[in-house]
Scaffold this active site. Structure first.
Site, PDB file in Angstrom:
ATOM      1  N   ASP A 266       0.782  -1.055  -0.086  1.00 49.75           N
ATOM      2  CA  ASP A 266       0.077   0.146  -0.156  1.00 49.75           C
ATOM      3  C   ASP A 266       0.619   1.389   0.078  1.00 49.75           C
ATOM      4  O   ASP A 266       1.770   1.333   0.796  1.00 49.75           O
ATOM      5  CB  ASP A 266      -0.934   0.150   1.823  1.00 49.75           C
ATOM      6  CG  ASP A 266      -1.644  -0.950   1.451  1.00 49.75           C
ATOM      7  OD1 ASP A 266      -1.819  -1.331   0.618  1.00 49.75           O
ATOM      8  OD2 ASP A 266      -2.953  -0.773   2.113  1.00 49.75           O
ATOM      9  N   ASP A 267       0.565   2.548  -0.290  1.00 54.09           N
ATOM     10  CA  ASP A 267       0.753   3.564   0.052  1.00 54.09           C
ATOM     11  C   ASP A 267       1.689   4.175  -1.430  1.00 54.09           C
ATOM     12  O   ASP A 267       2.448   5.197  -1.508  1.00 54.09           O
ATOM     13  CB  ASP A 267       1.402   4.104   1.450  1.00 54.09           C
ATOM     14  CG  ASP A 267       0.163   3.899   2.245  1.00 54.09           C
ATOM     15  OD1 ASP A 267      -0.205   3.176   1.481  1.00 54.09           O
ATOM     16  OD2 ASP A 267       1.064   4.112   3.595  1.00 54.09           O
ATOM     17  N   HIS A 317      -6.308   2.801  -3.799  1.00 51.32           N
ATOM     18  CA  HIS A 317      -5.947   2.782  -1.833  1.00 51.32           C
ATOM     19  C   HIS A 317      -6.254   4.629  -1.837  1.00 51.32           C
ATOM     20  O   HIS A 317      -5.394   5.007  -0.845  1.00 51.32           O
ATOM     21  CB  HIS A 317      -4.651   2.328  -1.463  1.00 51.32           C
ATOM     22  CG  HIS A 317      -4.755   2.962  -0.025  1.00 51.32           C
ATOM     23  ND1 HIS A 317      -5.339   2.220   0.487  1.00 51.32           N
ATOM     24  CD2 HIS A 317      -3.465   3.266   0.415  1.00 51.32           C
ATOM     25  CE1 HIS A 317      -5.036   2.292   2.103  1.00 51.32           C
ATOM     26  NE2 HIS A 317      -3.893   2.834   1.855  1.00 51.32           N
ATOM     27  N   HIS A 321      -4.601   9.299   0.741  1.00 54.80           N
ATOM     28  CA  HIS A 321      -4.877   8.605   2.076  1.00 54.80           C
ATOM     29  C   HIS A 321      -6.123   8.687   2.920  1.00 54.80           C
ATOM     30  O   HIS A 321      -5.586   9.160   4.412  1.00 54.80           O
ATOM     31  CB  HIS A 321      -3.759   8.157   2.641  1.00 54.80           C
ATOM     32  CG  HIS A 321      -3.426   7.104   2.920  1.00 54.80           C
ATOM     33  ND1 HIS A 321      -3.601   6.861   4.734  1.00 54.80           N
ATOM     34  CD2 HIS A 321      -3.133   5.601   2.678  1.00 54.80           C
ATOM     35  CE1 HIS A 321      -2.736   5.845   4.951  1.00 54.80           C
ATOM     36  NE2 HIS A 321      -2.631   4.777   3.684  1.00 54.80           N
ATOM     37  N   HIS A 408       3.313  -2.531   3.037  1.00 57.39           N
ATOM     38  CA  HIS A 408       3.556  -0.638   2.851  1.00 57.39           C
ATOM     39  C   HIS A 408       4.690  -0.333   1.867  1.00 57.39           C
ATOM     40  O   HIS A 408       6.242  -0.543   2.777  1.00 57.39           O
ATOM     41  CB  HIS A 408       3.236   0.295   3.764  1.00 57.39           C
ATOM     42  CG  HIS A 408       2.295   0.420   4.222  1.00 57.39           C
ATOM     43  ND1 HIS A 408       2.236  -0.672   5.485  1.00 57.39           N
ATOM     44  CD2 HIS A 408       0.824   0.627   4.813  1.00 57.39           C
ATOM     45  CE1 HIS A 408       0.874  -0.525   5.959  1.00 57.39           C
ATOM     46  NE2 HIS A 408       0.421   0.201   5.776  1.00 57.39           N
TER      47      HIS A 408
HETATM   48 NI    NI Z   1      -2.342   3.169   3.339  1.00 59.25          NI
END
Ligand code: NI
Length: 442
Positions: A266-267, A317, A321, A408
Site C-alpha cells: 500500500d501507499d 487506495h 490517503h 507498505h
Molecule cells: Ni495506507
C-alpha cells in the site's frame, strides 16, 4: 520496248520491297531499343525492390506489432512489384535474348510477390496474437514466457489463424508464431471448458443445479487452471456462489485447503522502495498486488508503468490517503475516480478493487462505488516496527491457509523483508496469487 518496261516494273517492285523491309527493320530496331531501355530500367528497379524485400524480411515480429509504417512499406513495395510485372507482360514482339531476360525478371517479380504476401500475413497474425495476450508477446522474433491470454478467441478465429500460420514459409518467425498459437489455443480451451461447465450449474449468477462435492471440486480445478486473473476472477466469483450453496447443506464439506497467498503493498508507487520491491518480486518470479494512491501515481508514473508491465495487479487506495469513512459520498467518489483515471491513463486498465485507507469504510463508501473492497488478514505491522525480522515474525505468527498480507512500499525495511517473506511462503508450499483471487475468501 515491252521488255524495257517489264524490267522497270520489276525494278520498281524490288525497290518497294526494299523500302518496306527498311521500314520494318527500322520499326523493329526502334521496338528493340525501347524494349532494351525498359528491361534495363526494370532491372535497376528490381535491385531496389530486392533490397527492400530483404530488409522487410529481416524485420522482427516485434516491429510488425509496434510499427505501423512497416505495413505501408510492404504495401508500397508490393505495388511497384505489380506495376513492373504488368509493364513487362505488355512488352511484346521482342527478339530472343530479350525474351529470356524478360521472363527471368517476371519470375523474380513473382517470387517477390510471394514473399510480400507472406510478410503481410505475418504482420496480420502478429498483431492478432499481440492483442490476444495481456502484454506485448514478442521480443525480436522470440516469444515472452508465461504470458496469459486476456482476449478469448472464438473457435472460428482460432482455426483461421492456424490455417494462416500453416501457409507461411517455414522460418524462425513462423516457428515463433506456431508456439504462440499453441499457447493461445490451449489457454482458450481451458477457459471455454471452465465456462461451459459453470453454465451447466448456473445461469449467470443464478443457480440452476447444485453440483455434488466431487463435481464442484473438479470445476474449481478447471477454473484454477486459467492463467489470466482478470478472466479467472468472474468465474471464481461464480464458483464461490456455488460453494456457499453446497456449504449450506453440508457445512463440513468443501473447506478450501489450497495454500494461497497474496502479497499486497500500500501507499506507493515511488522511485525508492517500490523499485526495490519490484526487483525482488522479479528475481523470485512472484506476482503481487499494489494498492496505489492517486497523487503518488501522478508523481511516479514510470514506477506504475513498470508495475503493470511486469504483470502485477493494481488496486485503488484513494487519492491522498483520506479516511473515506469520514467523507460525504461525492468526496469519496472523487477520491476513487481521480485515482482510477490516473491509473487507467498510464496502464490502459481501470482498477476494480478498492482498499480504503486504514481499512475504514461505511455505507457511504460502498454506495459511492461498485468496486470490490479488498482488505487483508495478515497484518505485518511494518509501518510500526520498521524492522525486517519483526515483519517476518508477524507473517509466521498468522498462518492462514489463504493469506492476504499487508505491507507498505514506502519503508525500506519492508522492501528488505520481502525476500525472506517470499522464501518463507515458498517453503510452506504456498502459491502466490493476485489479491483479487482472495476477495470474499478471507
Ligand atoms: Ni495506507
Amino acid at each position: 520496248m515491252t521488255q524495257g518496261k517489264n524490267k522497270k516494273i520489276v525494278l520498281a517492285i524490288l525497290v518497294i520491297i526494299l523500302l518496306v523491309e527498311v521500314v520494318f527493320l527500322a520499326k523493329k530496331m526502334t521496338t528493340d531499343r525501347k524494349a532494351t531501355d525498359m528491361l534495363k530500367a526494370a532491372e535497376e528497379e528490381q535491385v531496389m525492390i530486392t533490397k527492400a524485400v530483404d530488409q522487410l524480411k529481416k524485420t522482427s515480429l516485434e516491429s510488425y506489432v509496434a510499427d505501423n509504417t512497416i505495413k505501408d512499406q510492404v504495401t508500397k513495395t508490393k505495388k511497384s512489384v505489380d506495376e513492373n510485372k504488368t509493364m513487362l507482360e505488355n512488352l511484346t514482339h521482342i527478339s530472343g535474348e530479350m525474351k529470356k531476360q524478360k521472363s527471368d525478371l517476371i519470375t523474380q517479380y513473382d517470387n517477390d510477390s510471394k514473399a510480400i504476401d507472406a510478410m503481410n500475413k505475418k504482420i496480420t497474425i502478429s498483431k492478432e496474437i499481440a492483442t490476444t495476450f495481456d502484454k506485448d508477446p514478442f521480443k525480436g522474433n522470440s516469444l515472452e514466457k508465461g504470458l496469459s491470454v486476456s482476449k478469448v478467441m472464438s473457435e472460428a478465429d482460432e482455426k483461421k489463424m492456424s490455417e494462416n500460420i500453416n501457409s507461411l514459409p517455414k522460418d524462425e518467425q513462423r516457428a515463433t508464431l506456431e508456439v504462440a498459437y499453441k499457447d493461445i489455443a490451449s489457454q482458450t480451451k481451458t477457459i471455454h471448458t471452465a465456462q461451459s461447465e459453470l453454465d451447466k450449474y448456473m445461469n449467470k449468477d443464478d443457480i440452476k443445479e447444485v453440483p455434488s462435492t466431487e463435481e464442484f471440486e473438479k470445476l474449481v480445478a478447471q477454473v484454477d487452471e486459467i492463467k489470466n486473473p482478470e478472466v479467472k476472477k468472474p468465474l471464481m466469483n461464480r464458483t464461490q456462489i456455488l460453494r456457499k450453496e453446497i456449504q449450506k447443506e453440508h457445512p463440513d464439506e468443501l473447506v478450501d485447503n489450497r495454500k494461497l497467498v497474496a502479497l499486497t503493498f500500500d501507499d506507493g508507487p515511488n522511485d525508492g522502495s517500490s523499485v526495490q520491491i519490484l526487483d525482488t518480486l522479479k528475481k523470485h518470479d512472484v506476482k503481487a498486488t499494489f494498492f496505489v494512491l492517486g497523487n503518488m501515481v501522478e508523481n511516479y508514473p514510470d514506477t506504475l508503468k513498470r508495475i503493470a508491465d511486469e504483470g502485477h495487479e493494481i488496486g485503488n487506495h484513494s487519492y491522498d490517503h483520506s479516511d473515506l469513512s469520514t467523507l460525504d459520498q461525492a468526496s469519496v467518489k472523487k477520491q476513487i475516480d481521480v485515482t482510477n483515471d490516473a491509473v487507467e491513463k498510464i496502464t490502459g486498465k481501470r482498477p476494480t478493487m478498492l482498499r480504503p485507507p486504514y481499512g475504514a469504510y461505511n455505507e457511504t463508501v460502498t454506495n459511492a462505488t461498485d468496486m470490490d473492497i479488498a482488505l487483508w488478514n495478515v497484518d505485518t505491522l511494518d509501518w510500526q516496527s520498521r524492522n525486517s525480522d519483526a515483519i517476518l515474525g508477524q507473517v509466521k505468527a498468522q498462518p492462514f491457509t489463504q493469506a492476504v498480507v499487508l505491507m507498505h512500499d514506502i519503508h525500506d525495511t519492508s522492501a528488505d523483508a520481502l525476500e525472506n517473506v517470499i522464501l518463507y511462503y515458498k517453503d510452506q508450499g504456498y502459491t502466490f496469487v493476485p489479491a483479487s483471487e482472495l476477495i470474499g475468501q478471507i
